[in-house]
Design a protein around this motif. Structure first.
Motif, short mmCIF file in Angstrom:
data_model
loop_
_atom_site.label_atom_id
_atom_site.label_comp_id
_atom_site.label_asym_id
_atom_site.label_seq_id
_atom_site.Cartn_x
_atom_site.Cartn_y
_atom_site.Cartn_z
N THR A 227 0.83 -1.20 0.00
CA THR A 227 0.00 0.00 0.00
C THR A 227 0.87 1.26 0.00
N TYR A 228 0.43 2.24 -0.78
CA TYR A 228 1.09 3.53 -0.93
C TYR A 228 2.50 3.37 -1.49
N THR A 229 2.62 2.51 -2.50
CA THR A 229 3.83 2.41 -3.30
C THR A 229 3.47 2.69 -4.75
N TYR A 248 -2.60 11.32 -0.26
CA TYR A 248 -2.17 10.15 0.50
C TYR A 248 -1.73 10.52 1.91
N ASP A 250 0.10 11.75 5.03
CA ASP A 250 1.52 11.89 5.36
C ASP A 250 2.34 10.69 4.91
N HIS A 251 1.73 9.78 4.14
CA HIS A 251 2.46 8.59 3.69
C HIS A 251 3.51 8.97 2.64
N ARG A 252 4.68 8.41 2.78
CA ARG A 252 5.76 8.61 1.82
C ARG A 252 5.62 7.56 0.72
N ILE A 253 5.47 8.02 -0.50
CA ILE A 253 5.25 7.12 -1.63
C ILE A 253 6.60 6.54 -2.05
#
Length: 631
Positions: A227-229, A248, A250-253
């Motif tokens: 997830t979140y890639t 997205y 604060d998620h770091r992609i």
């Protein structure tokens, strides 16, 4: 020296054909191995293609079903935001945004509508992107003008985007519709749809899968680490846009752990690719998936910018292909071996034509050997027939021994069952002599009548025992329980009085009757009462309870003693023939086995258990008297 040289020359001449034959054999062996490997490789390639196509068809079917399910989950509420502009409360709020009463009325309407729809959030924004009213009061006043779905709806289009909530941090599918006042867009209605049903439905595919949005970022996956890639490297300007829109949170992609080369059919929107074994894996999960090769299949969901991908494992395909390859190689080897045998046979035929005389001698020798072999075989057949005859005689002897053992058991049972009636006759005859000496002829007459009845009963005892041995049927009739209990207690009258046993007979005045053989019923009661008296022999208090009742459509006759009860470890064995808990010489262990067999012949059952108040309790279940048999 010349002679020695002449002697060595033939050796060199004979060695050349031998070396040539060895080289020829080696060449043929290598050729056969090459053909086997070629056949195995061809079968492996064909099998991989065919089974990959089969896996592709099955996976596409599952993917179509899952895609339809996801579309139904996500898009079923898409038209709902368009109905918000029909609300008078919302229209009034957009005309006077600062009125607190209108904010409360519009929020109440949105709260009721959202509860009815089952969405996560429903809110209305003004032209600047400020939330004026919402089903969640915490959203009122938030500035969401940076969201793409707001900008699209403000321009008059329907916005559909995945995003993570600014306040709650929960991902969802946002659908936005413009709110018109005539031809002018005066606000935006937004509905947030929860994606939990999609996460719960991954098990339908039975394989790793993911959902990616238009940015090629994985927004949902059956594997949380995916997830979140990003499936592809994001340009710098796209990364800046994502930070501005905060889709997205604060998620770091990061980069997707697997490198997949996808092909998209523009007409059918079918996505397909193959992840070769060992390519582009980072991390433990990526290395595990890439090491075995995977078939990547996908669909673009209708009406959305989402792409559904499924990763089907190719390891079973390769394993089955390896089995097919092995089978093909073995088959090719078998064909080559068969060809070799045919060629060898042809060479043997040629040798036979050239060496006819030598072969005739060999045939003669082999014929003689066959004759000797046939003679030995006939001798072995005779010996085997004799052995079978001896075995048959031994079997007959074993059958006869089994019959003799059965006769011995029957004789032992008759001895055990006749012991008590003979003891009673001995007692009654002694009483009769005493009564005659006193001149009490009436008592003598009564004792003689009882002795006659006991003699008849002894004759009746033999028949049930024979019935136990050969499973013969009894002659059922209406047998009154009180009579059977009275007759059984009478046989033990002297022993009961000598051992001071208190008898509680609740059947004395009972009219209950059972459908069974009366003599066999008395025999069962004699065994149960005798066992009860034996069990209480060492007890300080001795009491015997006998009662009967109609229960569950059957007649239950219970015999309970005040003894130590049944050992739980041995309770299941009390009905085994020749099993007894009494001391040596106290019994043969046949009484309860015969009694249960009598009960079952009558259509009932005999059960053993311990009473809650102490002592053993035996329950005899018997069928009731049929209505058509009652006089």
């Amino acid at each position: 020296m010349a002679a020695e040289a002449q002697g060595r020359a033939p050796d060199r001449g004979e060695g050349r054909p031998l070396r040539w034959r060895r080289r020829r054999s080696l060449g043929l062996t290598l050729l056969a191995l090459g053909l086997m490997l070629l056949a195995g490789w061809g079968a492996f390639t064909v099998s991989v293609q065919r089974r990959t196509e089969q896996l592709r068809a099955e996976s596409n079917h599952q993917l179509d079903l899952f895609a339809a399910a996801v579309q139904g989950m996500v898009r079923r509420l898409e038209p709902m935001p368009a109905t918000v502009q029909l609300s008078t409360e919302v229209q009034a709020l957009l005309r006077q945004p600062g009125d607190a009463a209108r904010v409360q009325a519009a929020s109440s309407y949105l709260r009721r509508l959202n509860a009815h729809l089952g969405g996560m959030q429903l809110f209305v924004q003004d032209q600047r992107g400020i939330v004026l009213a919402a089903s969640d009061p915490a959203l009122v006043g938030d500035d969401l003008s940076f969201r793409p779905y707001f900008l699209e709806a403000l321009s008059g289009r329907v916005g559909r985007h995945f995003a993570i909530g600014v306040r709650d941090g929960v991902p969802g599918y946002y659908v936005s519709h413009p709110i018109h006042d005539g031809a002018k867009v005066v606000g935006v209605a937004v509905l947030k749809i929860g994606l939990e049903p999609v996460d719960e439905a991954w098990g339908m595919l039975g394989a790793p899968a993911l959902l990616a949005d238009s940015n090629q970022v994985v927004i949902l996956s059956s594997r949380p680490e995916w997830t979140y890639t990003a499936l592809a490297e994001l340009p710098l300007e796209r990364k800046v846009d994502l930070q501005v829109t905060r889709l997205y949170g604060d998620h770091r992609i990061t980069r997707f752990p697997l490198q997949v080369d996808l092909r998209v059919d523009e007409d059918s929107q079918i996505v397909e690719g193959v992840l070769p074994a060992g390519l582009g894996a980072s991390g433990a999960q990526g290395r595990s998936a890439a090491s075995r090769g995977m078939l990547v299949l996908g669909r673009t969901l209708d009406g959305t910018d989402w792409r559904l991908l499924m990763f089907a494992d190719l390891r079973p395909v390769r394993q089955q292909a390896a089995q097919d390859s092995l089978l093909a190689g073995v088959s090719a080897g078998f064909v080559l071996l068969l060809m070799l045998l045919v060629n060898q046979r042809r060479r043997i035929v040629q040798q036979k034509l050239q060496l006819n005389a030598e072969l005739e001698e060999k045939v003669t020798a082999r014929t003689q050997a066959l004759s000797e072999t046939n003679a030995r075989l006939r001798k072995e057949v005779r010996e085997r027939e004799q052995a079978e005859h001896t075995l048959r005689e031994a079997q007959d002897e074993l059958v006869h021994a089994g019959k003799m053992a059965a006769l011995g058991q029957l004789a032992t049972g008759i001895t055990h069952e006749l012991t008590q009636p003979l003891g009673a006759i001995r007692t009654l005859s002694g009483n009769a002599v005493a009564f005659m000496q006193r001149g009490q002829l009436d008592a003598v007459s009564g004792n003689l009548a009882i002795m006659a009845r006991l003699a008849e009963q002894m004759g009746a005892i033999i028949e049930p025992l024979k019935g136990f041995a050969r499973k013969s049927k009894a002659q059922p009739q209406a047998a009154r329980l009180a009579t059977a209990v009275h007759n059984a207690l009478f046989l033990y009258h002297q022993r009961i009085r000598n051992e001071q046993v208190t008898v509680h007979d609740a059947t004395a005045d009972s009219p209950l009757a059972a459908w069974c053989d009366p003599n066999r019923l008395e025999q069962v009661l004699i065994n149960l009462i005798g066992n009860a008296l034996d069990a209480m022999r060492e007890q300080p208090q001795r009491a015997l309870w006998i009662d009967a009742a109609a229960q569950d459509g059957r007649v239950a006759l219970r015999v309970r003693d005040q003894g130590p009860g049944l050992d739980p470890a041995l309770r299941d064995r009390v009905f085994e023939p020749f099993f007894s808990t009494k001391s040596a010489g106290g019994g043969l262990g046949l009484g309860l086995a015969i009694s249960r067999d009598i009960a079952r012949e009558a259509g009932g059952e005999l059960e053993a258990d311990n009473h809650p108040d102490g002592g053993a309790c035996f329950t005899l279940w018997l069928p009731p008297v049929p209505h058509d048999a009652v006089p």
